[in-house]
Write a protein that holds these residues in place. Structure first.
Motif, PDB file in Angstrom:
ATOM      1  N   ILE A 168       0.868  -1.179   0.000  1.00 23.69           N
ATOM      2  CA  ILE A 168       0.000   0.000   0.000  1.00 23.69           C
ATOM      3  C   ILE A 168       0.904   1.228   0.000  1.00 23.69           C
ATOM      4  O   ILE A 168       1.689   1.440   0.929  1.00 23.69           O
ATOM      5  CB  ILE A 168      -0.948   0.002   1.209  1.00 23.69           C
ATOM      6  N   VAL A 169       0.811   1.980  -1.074  1.00 23.70           N
ATOM      7  CA  VAL A 169       1.709   3.120  -1.273  1.00 23.70           C
ATOM      8  C   VAL A 169       0.858   4.388  -1.259  1.00 23.70           C
ATOM      9  O   VAL A 169      -0.141   4.475  -1.980  1.00 23.70           O
ATOM     10  CB  VAL A 169       2.420   2.995  -2.645  1.00 23.70           C
ATOM     11  N   THR A 170       1.240   5.346  -0.435  1.00 23.23           N
ATOM     12  CA  THR A 170       0.438   6.564  -0.335  1.00 23.23           C
ATOM     13  C   THR A 170       1.288   7.778  -0.662  1.00 23.23           C
ATOM     14  O   THR A 170       2.381   7.941  -0.103  1.00 23.23           O
ATOM     15  CB  THR A 170      -0.153   6.691   1.087  1.00 23.23           C
ATOM     16  N   VAL A 171       0.793   8.585  -1.582  1.00 31.49           N
ATOM     17  CA  VAL A 171       1.521   9.806  -1.934  1.00 31.49           C
ATOM     18  C   VAL A 171       1.094  10.900  -0.963  1.00 31.49           C
ATOM     19  O   VAL A 171       0.004  11.460  -1.077  1.00 31.49           O
ATOM     20  CB  VAL A 171       1.282  10.212  -3.398  1.00 31.49           C
ATOM     21  N   SER A 172       1.952  11.138  -0.005  1.00 36.49           N
ATOM     22  CA  SER A 172       1.723  12.214   0.959  1.00 36.49           C
ATOM     23  C   SER A 172       2.397  13.460   0.396  1.00 36.49           C
ATOM     24  O   SER A 172       2.195  13.812  -0.769  1.00 36.49           O
ATOM     25  CB  SER A 172       2.289  11.780   2.319  1.00 36.49           C
ATOM     26  N   SER A 173       3.266  14.087   1.173  1.00 33.64           N
ATOM     27  CA  SER A 173       3.934  15.319   0.736  1.00 33.64           C
ATOM     28  C   SER A 173       4.964  15.664   1.795  1.00 33.64           C
ATOM     29  O   SER A 173       4.867  15.175   2.932  1.00 33.64           O
ATOM     30  CB  SER A 173       2.888  16.439   0.656  1.00 33.64           C
ATOM     31  N   ILE A 174       5.929  16.540   1.447  1.00 34.10           N
ATOM     32  CA  ILE A 174       6.796  17.005   2.531  1.00 34.10           C
ATOM     33  C   ILE A 174       5.967  17.851   3.506  1.00 34.10           C
ATOM     34  O   ILE A 174       6.383  18.049   4.638  1.00 34.10           O
ATOM     35  CB  ILE A 174       8.065  17.755   2.039  1.00 34.10           C
ATOM     36  N   LEU A 175       4.777  18.292   3.068  1.00 32.82           N
ATOM     37  CA  LEU A 175       3.886  18.985   4.016  1.00 32.82           C
ATOM     38  C   LEU A 175       3.165  17.993   4.941  1.00 32.82           C
ATOM     39  O   LEU A 175       2.364  18.388   5.764  1.00 32.82           O
ATOM     40  CB  LEU A 175       2.885  19.874   3.281  1.00 32.82           C
ATOM     41  N   GLY A 176       3.446  16.709   4.786  1.00 36.14           N
ATOM     42  CA  GLY A 176       3.005  15.722   5.785  1.00 36.14           C
ATOM     43  C   GLY A 176       3.980  15.663   6.952  1.00 36.14           C
ATOM     44  O   GLY A 176       3.686  15.057   7.981  1.00 36.14           O
ATOM     45  N   LEU A 177       5.164  16.287   6.778  1.00 38.25           N
ATOM     46  CA  LEU A 177       6.181  16.319   7.841  1.00 38.25           C
ATOM     47  C   LEU A 177       6.388  17.734   8.346  1.00 38.25           C
ATOM     48  O   LEU A 177       6.607  17.968   9.514  1.00 38.25           O
ATOM     49  CB  LEU A 177       7.559  15.882   7.315  1.00 38.25           C
ATOM     50  N   ALA A 178       6.369  18.660   7.402  1.00 35.42           N
ATOM     51  CA  ALA A 178       6.701  20.048   7.709  1.00 35.42           C
ATOM     52  C   ALA A 178       5.438  20.913   7.553  1.00 35.42           C
ATOM     53  O   ALA A 178       4.335  20.381   7.472  1.00 35.42           O
ATOM     54  CB  ALA A 178       7.802  20.503   6.765  1.00 35.42           C
ATOM     55  N   ALA A 179       5.632  22.218   7.518  1.00 36.38           N
ATOM     56  CA  ALA A 179       4.470  23.101   7.383  1.00 36.38           C
ATOM     57  C   ALA A 179       4.809  24.275   6.478  1.00 36.38           C
ATOM     58  O   ALA A 179       5.979  24.597   6.278  1.00 36.38           O
ATOM     59  CB  ALA A 179       4.059  23.630   8.757  1.00 36.38           C
ATOM     60  N   ALA A 180       3.775  24.884   5.925  1.00 35.81           N
ATOM     61  CA  ALA A 180       3.953  26.098   5.126  1.00 35.81           C
ATOM     62  C   ALA A 180       2.666  26.886   5.204  1.00 35.81           C
ATOM     63  O   ALA A 180       1.590  26.300   5.341  1.00 35.81           O
ATOM     64  CB  ALA A 180       4.264  25.741   3.675  1.00 35.81           C
ATOM     65  N   PRO A 181       2.760  28.219   5.141  1.00 37.07           N
ATOM     66  CA  PRO A 181       1.532  29.002   5.146  1.00 37.07           C
ATOM     67  C   PRO A 181       0.735  28.761   3.875  1.00 37.07           C
ATOM     68  O   PRO A 181       1.288  28.307   2.868  1.00 37.07           O
ATOM     69  CB  PRO A 181       2.028  30.450   5.207  1.00 37.07           C
ATOM     70  N   LEU A 182      -0.546  29.039   3.888  1.00 36.92           N
ATOM     71  CA  LEU A 182      -1.475  28.932   2.758  1.00 36.92           C
ATOM     72  C   LEU A 182      -1.895  27.494   2.478  1.00 36.92           C
ATOM     73  O   LEU A 182      -2.552  27.214   1.492  1.00 36.92           O
ATOM     74  CB  LEU A 182      -0.873  29.524   1.463  1.00 36.92           C
ATOM     75  N   ALA A 183      -1.479  26.559   3.326  1.00 37.71           N
ATOM     76  CA  ALA A 183      -1.811  25.154   3.073  1.00 37.71           C
ATOM     77  C   ALA A 183      -2.141  24.439   4.383  1.00 37.71           C
ATOM     78  O   ALA A 183      -1.816  23.269   4.554  1.00 37.71           O
ATOM     79  CB  ALA A 183      -0.637  24.477   2.375  1.00 37.71           C
ATOM     80  N   SER A 184      -2.797  25.139   5.302  1.00 36.60           N
ATOM     81  CA  SER A 184      -3.020  24.542   6.629  1.00 36.60           C
ATOM     82  C   SER A 184      -3.903  23.296   6.542  1.00 36.60           C
ATOM     83  O   SER A 184      -3.634  22.287   7.202  1.00 36.60           O
ATOM     84  CB  SER A 184      -3.626  25.572   7.592  1.00 36.60           C
TER      85      SER A 184
END
Ligand SMILES: NC(=O)c1ccc[n+]([C@@H]2O[C@H](COP(=O)([O-])OP(=O)(O)OC[C@H]3O[C@@H](n4cnc5c(N)ncnc54)[C@H](OP(=O)(O)O)[C@@H]3O)[C@@H](O)[C@H]2O)c1
Length: 339
Positions: free
Chosen positions: A185-201
């Motif tokens: 089972i392969v899931t495409v998350s994002s580096i925003l699954g580890l870190a944070a950035a404004p405009l994408a809460s």
């Protein structure tokens, strides 16, 4: 040769080695386990050729490129997303560039938010192929809007799609994998699954949720070590993700989507995804610099990460408010609107 000369030579070799490693890191586009696996691990060509792979979000961007590369490896494919005609286009291209036959590719339109349809869809795949070796949870949408301006319905929609839609499909497919004692089972998350950035809460929240879920599921599957769970965390990659992003209102489109040129090539991202899938890696980061370094800083020095994010985040918000593409200017000097 004198001892002094020998020591000087050894020191010079050590410095050269460290220098070479620094240059390699500066040019790296994946985390250490991933690049190690690419260098000496099992190759996708050996591992994935005869598998049945179900890819969601196969009509565009990363999912589209993934099915092209899988078709060249000889994998049988299930293509899902909401738009049937786009999936037919992708299927025809797969047939053109590979040795696959009509029966090797199933076009299966599916809305991830329509959770009631997932069981029937799974049965259709099993009727057609008799097995599912790999489920790639790739379909999803990003976000470009400040929390203070964003309707709560947008948060609900993002979680319905990126999180609940993904775990709903996983719930339908997993019993089959457990029964067969085999599956990925392969899931495409994002580096925003580890870190944070404004405009994408909301987007970051949905990807963090996926990490919490799949890392926990992996723990629950200790009795089934033959089933692997892989979380893929890409940084910026060329695709339609910004064009399709959620904004302040569910039905509002983003006006300035900016250039995709500076982002990682989709083909390279997908090649590294295949390496991760072939080697059953648990979590991989796929990003060019400086995004890769940001991941390491988030992981190992969270307080410094906050300091850097606040500096870059301020610029990102300013760019967004000035009507520029926030994403492309994240690590660049603030440009004027007229540029
Ligand atoms: N590109 C990046 O920079 C980047 C970075 C990190 C992570 N990611 C992740 O990579 C994945 C793929 O994104 P992408 O960059 O390839 O973006 P994309 O080009 O916009 O593709 C998104 C795919 O998701 C599908 N999708 C959207 N809503 C859906 C729904 N309700 N049900 C089923 N499918 C749906 C779309 O197809 P339809 O519209 O036809 O349904 C499309 O095939 C996403 O999970 C994204 O979060 C991308």
């Amino acid at each position: 040769m004198s001892w002094e000369l020998l020591w000087a030579l050894l020191l010079a070799c050590a410095l050269l080695y460290v220098g070479l490693q620094l240059v390699r890191f500066a040019r790296a586009d994946g985390d250490l386990t991933l690049l190690w696996a690419e260098w000496q691990g099992r190759r996708p060509e050996w591992e994935l050729s005869d598998m049945v792979v179900w890819v969601t979000g196969a009509s565009s961007g990363i999912g589209e490129e993934l099915v092209y590369q899988l078709s060249k490896l000889g994998a049988s494919l299930v293509l899902s997303s909401r738009t049937a005609n786009e999936l037919e286009r992708v299927k025809n291209k797969c047939l053109e560039i590979s040795n696959l036959k009509e029966k090797d590719i199933l076009v299966l339109p599916l809305d991830l938010t329509d959770r009631g349809s997932h069981e029937v869809a799974t049965k259709k795949v099993l009727q057609h192929f008799g097995q599912i070796d790999i489920l790639v949870n790739n379909g999803g949408r990003s976000q470009r809007s400040l929390f203070e301006d964003t309707n709560l319905d947008v948060y609900k929609a993002i979680m319905e799609l990126n999180f609940l839609g993904t775990i709903s499909l996983t719930k339908c497919v997993l019993p089959h994998m457990i029964e067969r004692k085999q599956g990925k089972i392969v899931t495409v998350s994002s580096i925003l699954g580890l870190a944070a950035a404004p405009l994408a809460s909301g987007y970051a929240a949905s990807k963090h949720a996926l990490h919490g879920f799949f890392n926990s599921l992996r723990c629950e599957l200790v009795m089934h070590p033959e089933i692997s769970i892989t979380n893929i965390c890409p940084g910026p990659v060329q695709s339609n993700i910004v064009h399709n992003a959620f904004t302040e209102e569910v039905s509002k489109k983003l006006e300035n989507t900016g250039s995709q040129e500076y982002k990682m090539k989709t083909s390279r991202c997908v090649r590294l995804m295949l390496v991760a899938m072939a080697n059953d890696l648990k979590e991989v980061w796929i990003a060019e610099q400086p995004y890769l370094s940001v991941c390491y800083i988030w992981q190992y020095a969270p307080t410094w990460a906050w300091w850097i994010t606040s500096k870059l985040g301020r610029r990102r918000i300013e760019n967004f408010k000035n009507g520029l593409d926030a994403d492309s200017s994240y690590f660049r000097p603030l440009r004027k609107k007229t540029d």
